[in-house]
Design an enzyme around this catalytic site. Structure first.
Site: not given
Length: 325
Positions: A32, A92, A117, A141, A145, A188, A219, A279, A282
Site C-alpha cells: 500500500n 493490520n 520478529s 508489535y 507477530k 539505528l 542488538r 523508549r 525496548d
C-alpha cells in the site's frame, strides 16, 4: 515458482524480492506504500498497489494468477507507535494477515513464509535466545507477530498449509540496488549514517542506563541479504520442513554506542550523539541463537562482520543521500 510478496516495497521485502528474482522465481508485489517506496520495486517485478486489509486487493491477484507461495511481510512495524496505538497493529498485522490466509485457501495456495520478529520474545531470560525461549512480548508489535504465528499454526493443522516463520533480529545493510529508507526512520544504522552525512543531525541514543557494558541497548545485526537468502532457502525446503519458526541473527550483539563507533570508522565522520531517556518497550539485550536455521535450512550468513554490514549500508546511502526521495 510464482510468489506473491506482501509489503515488498519496504526495506526487507524489496531485497527478498530481488533475491527471489535472482533465483529464477516470478514475483508479484502487493504493497500500500504506507511505509514502502515505489522506487524500491525493481522494474522486472510486477507491482500491485493495494492493502492486505482489503480482500478485493488480494482477490485481484490470487484470482487471476496461479500463485505457488506467499511471503507475507506486510505489517505495521514502528515499535514506539505500538505502545501508543495498539489498535493499528492488531488490525493490520492480525486481521490483515488472516485475510491473506483466507484468500490463499480460497485459491488453493498452501505455502506461506511469514516475516516474524525477535520482538515475540520480549525481555530475554537468557542469551542467546533460542526458538524455545518463553514468548512474552513487551509491546503490541511483538504481540501481533506472536498472535499471527499461533494463527498460522492452527491453519497449518486444520487446513494443511505449509508454513515457516522467520524471526529476524535487526536487519541491516543494503544490496547494491536497494537499501533502508523509513519515514520516520527509527532504525539505528540509517540514522547514524544520516548523522555522518549531516553533522548538524546528532544520533539519538535512547537510554544509557541499561544493565549492559556501556549502558546502551545491545542488538544482533543481520545483513538484509542474509535474511533474503533465508527466505529463499525456506521456500525451497518448505515441503520437507515441519511447520515452525527459525531465528535469524549473527549470534553476537553490539551496543548502540559500539555501532556508532563502527560507523565513525567506516565513514570517517565525527558522528555527534544526543542522550535521551529509554523508549518504552525496548529490551536491554536481544541476541539470537540461529543454529536451527543453519542446520535445517542450510543457512549460513555471508556478512558476519558488523563493519561489512555498516559499509554496505554506507555505500548505498552515499549514492542515495535522500533515500528513495
Amino acid at each position: 515458482m510464482n510468489v506473491l510478496v506482501t509489503g515488498a516495497a519496504g526495506y526487507v521485502g524489496s531485497v527478498v524480492s530481488e533475491e527471489l528474482l535472482r533465483k529464477g522465481h516470478e514475483v508479484i508485489i502487493l504493497d500500500n506504500l504506507q511505509q514502502g517506496h515505489q522506487k524500491a520495486v525493481l522494474p522486472e517485478i510486477e507491482f500491485v498497489l493495494g492493502d492486505i486489509c482489503c480482500i478485493q486487493a488480494l482477490e485481484g491477484i490470487l484470482g487471476r494468477t496461479k500463485i505457488d507461495a506467499v511471503m507475507h511481510m506486510a505489517a505495521e512495524t514502528v515499535v514506539e507507535y505500538s505502545i501508543s496505538d495498539p489498535r493499528r497493529y492488531f488490525h493490520n498485522n492480525v486481521i490483515g494477515g488472516i485475510n491473506v490466509l483466507d484468500t490463499m485457501l480460497k485459491h488453493d495456495v498452501y505455502k506461506i513464509i511469514f516475516s516474524s520478529s525477535a520482538s515475540v520474545y520480549g525481555e530475554p531470560e537468557s542469551v542467546p535466545i533460542t526458538e524455545e525461549h518463553p514468548k512474552l512480548p513487551v509491546n503490541s508489535y511483538g504481540e501481533s507477530k506472536l498472535m499471527y504465528e499461533r494463527i498460522l499454526d492452527w491453519y497449518g493443522k486444520a487446513y494443511g498449509i505449509k508454513l515457516v516463520s522467520l524471526r529476524y533480529f535487526n536487519a541491516a545493510g543494503a544490496s547494491r540496488r536497494l537499501g533502508e529508507d523509513h519515514h520516520p526512520e527509527t532504525h539505528l544504522i540509517p540514522n547514524v549514517l544520516t548523522a555522518a552525512l549531516d553533522k548538524n543531525t546528532p544520533v539519538s541514543v535512547f537510554g544509557t542506563d541499561y544493565p549492559t557494558k556501556d549502558g546502551s541497548c545491545i542488538r544482533d545485526y543481520i545483513h538484509v541479504i542474509d535474511v533474503a537468502q533465508a527466505h529463499c532457502l525456506a521456500l525451497e525446503k518448505i515441503e520437507t520442513l515441519e511447520n515452525r519458526a527459525y531465528n535469524l541473527g549473527n549470534g553476537q550483539g553490539f551496543s548502540v554506542l559500539e555501532i556508532i563507533n563502527v560507523a565513525r570508522e567506516v565513514t570517517g565522520a565525527d558522528i555527534p550523539i544526543r542522550e535521551l531517556p529509554r523508549r518504552p518497550g525496548d529490551p536491554a539485550v536481544l541476541v539470537a541463537d540461529s543454529n536451527r536455521a543453519k542446520s535445517e535450512l542450510g543457512w549460513t550468513p555471508q556478512f558476519a562482520e558488523i563493519g561489512n554490514i555498516v559499509e554496505t549500508a554506507w555505500d548505498w546511502r552515499k549514492e542515495h543521500p535522500r533515500g528513495y526521495g
